[in-house]
Scaffold this active site. Sequence first.
Site, PDB file in Angstrom:
ATOM      1  N   ARG A 134      41.106  35.794  27.735  1.00 31.63           N
ATOM      2  CA  ARG A 134      41.717  37.118  27.909  1.00 31.63           C
ATOM      3  C   ARG A 134      42.584  37.480  26.706  1.00 31.63           C
ATOM      4  O   ARG A 134      42.637  38.637  26.291  1.00 31.63           O
ATOM      5  CB  ARG A 134      42.519  37.144  29.209  1.00 31.63           C
ATOM      6  CG  ARG A 134      41.606  37.026  30.423  1.00 31.63           C
ATOM      7  CD  ARG A 134      42.354  36.998  31.741  1.00 31.63           C
ATOM      8  NE  ARG A 134      41.412  36.730  32.831  1.00 31.63           N
ATOM      9  CZ  ARG A 134      41.758  36.426  34.060  1.00 31.63           C
ATOM     10  NH1 ARG A 134      43.044  36.363  34.383  1.00 31.63           N
ATOM     11  NH2 ARG A 134      40.854  36.188  34.982  1.00 31.63           N
ATOM     12  N   ARG A 166      44.263  39.630  37.883  1.00 28.52           N
ATOM     13  CA  ARG A 166      43.955  40.698  36.926  1.00 28.52           C
ATOM     14  C   ARG A 166      44.281  42.083  37.464  1.00 28.52           C
ATOM     15  O   ARG A 166      44.671  42.972  36.702  1.00 28.52           O
ATOM     16  CB  ARG A 166      42.477  40.634  36.532  1.00 28.52           C
ATOM     17  CG  ARG A 166      42.161  39.565  35.489  1.00 28.52           C
ATOM     18  CD  ARG A 166      40.674  39.470  35.233  1.00 28.52           C
ATOM     19  NE  ARG A 166      39.961  38.895  36.375  1.00 28.52           N
ATOM     20  CZ  ARG A 166      38.639  38.801  36.456  1.00 28.52           C
ATOM     21  NH1 ARG A 166      37.891  39.251  35.470  1.00 28.52           N
ATOM     22  NH2 ARG A 166      38.065  38.264  37.520  1.00 28.52           N
ATOM     23  N   GLU A 173      41.214  29.331  49.623  1.00 31.07           N
ATOM     24  CA  GLU A 173      40.512  30.446  48.983  1.00 31.07           C
ATOM     25  C   GLU A 173      39.012  30.177  48.878  1.00 31.07           C
ATOM     26  O   GLU A 173      38.545  29.626  47.878  1.00 31.07           O
ATOM     27  CB  GLU A 173      41.085  30.717  47.587  1.00 31.07           C
ATOM     28  CG  GLU A 173      40.409  31.882  46.880  1.00 31.07           C
ATOM     29  CD  GLU A 173      40.980  32.150  45.486  1.00 31.07           C
ATOM     30  OE1 GLU A 173      40.462  33.067  44.813  1.00 31.07           O
ATOM     31  OE2 GLU A 173      41.922  31.457  45.069  1.00 31.07           O
ATOM     32  N   LYS A 205      43.033  33.072  51.725  1.00 30.43           N
ATOM     33  CA  LYS A 205      42.855  34.006  50.600  1.00 30.43           C
ATOM     34  C   LYS A 205      41.361  34.314  50.475  1.00 30.43           C
ATOM     35  O   LYS A 205      40.639  33.668  49.718  1.00 30.43           O
ATOM     36  CB  LYS A 205      43.404  33.414  49.296  1.00 30.43           C
ATOM     37  CG  LYS A 205      43.288  34.363  48.102  1.00 30.43           C
ATOM     38  CD  LYS A 205      43.973  33.823  46.859  1.00 30.43           C
ATOM     39  CE  LYS A 205      43.794  34.783  45.679  1.00 30.43           C
ATOM     40  NZ  LYS A 205      44.515  34.340  44.465  1.00 30.43           N
TER      41      LYS A 205
END
Length: 343
Positions: free
Chosen positions: A33, A297, A177, A219
């Site tokens: 990123r 993000r 998750e 999650k």
Amino acid sequence: MKNRQLTDTAQALVCGGRGLLAMDESNGTCNKRFAAAGITQTEPFRRAYRELLATTPNLSTCISGAILYDETIRQRTAEGVPFATLLTEAGIIPGIKVDIGAKEMAGHPSEAITGGLDGLRERLADYWSMGARFAKWRAVIALDDRLPTAACIAANAEALAGYAALCQEAGLVPIVEPEVLMAGDHDLERCRLVTETVLHTVFDALYEQGVMLEGLILKPNMILPGLACPIQPAADVIAEATVTSLLRVVPAAVAGIAFLSGGQSGELASERLNAMNIKAKASGSRIPWPLVFSFARAIQRPALEIWKGQAVNTAHAQQALYHRARCNHAALRGEYSAALEAA
């Protein structure tokens, strides 16, 4: 006493109209990123960026907890304050990502199993001593017309349950998750069927491991069509599908549900989360868990694009981060709007 502490921590993370900031990107992901934004890919720049996130003014009004990476929980601010201490003093509970990433699953091309159970008991004890009070483990479930296989779902469910049991033994709240990925051209119904199957399997495994659901946060992905699907339903349709599926498969005892963003834009993630909480309000007591966020993000992206690795941009980047956090904070009350987005 430990069970009470787990329950209290889990409730603190999901109640009060706040959500979680996921700032747990691995060094490799963070560097990718940074490269895309033209930022130098070194530890000092990663540390500076994480300090930008953690020191954003008023962040605790919208954020209850922050998920850190192993490097991050060992780092300090420019003044020498450990990040976990800084967050705690700001009213944000520190957490830690403890899986070591998804690896190719033997005998199952295109599918992955998440690793990290070896030595986890000892690592959790270390993270507790550093100030972490919850943890996160992500399983990755690929989706197409033939995937996932039952073997992949079962293997990842067992790993999630083993991780969750070890977390609670160590006094850390586990965030579980199981992410059904958005990549592909599958429709909403295909995502729904697979997500319900995955969650059924995960909760069966959690039960077998004796995990206390009141001290656990789920999650999950939202029920969404693939990114390449030509039909992209409105937010209220996604909210209806997501909440209906969760009611079918998630026990009421679970402390809360903190949705992942999964590559959605910040605006779309907020709009869809808002639609779910409008539905929750309208249903009264029918929905038994808080519906909050655990976004990475979808909160961070504008701040990173503004910062560009330059200290002079820090304040502006923090304003952008806080704005996205405020938008999601409003979505938890069903009060998100285009007007707020433009403010």
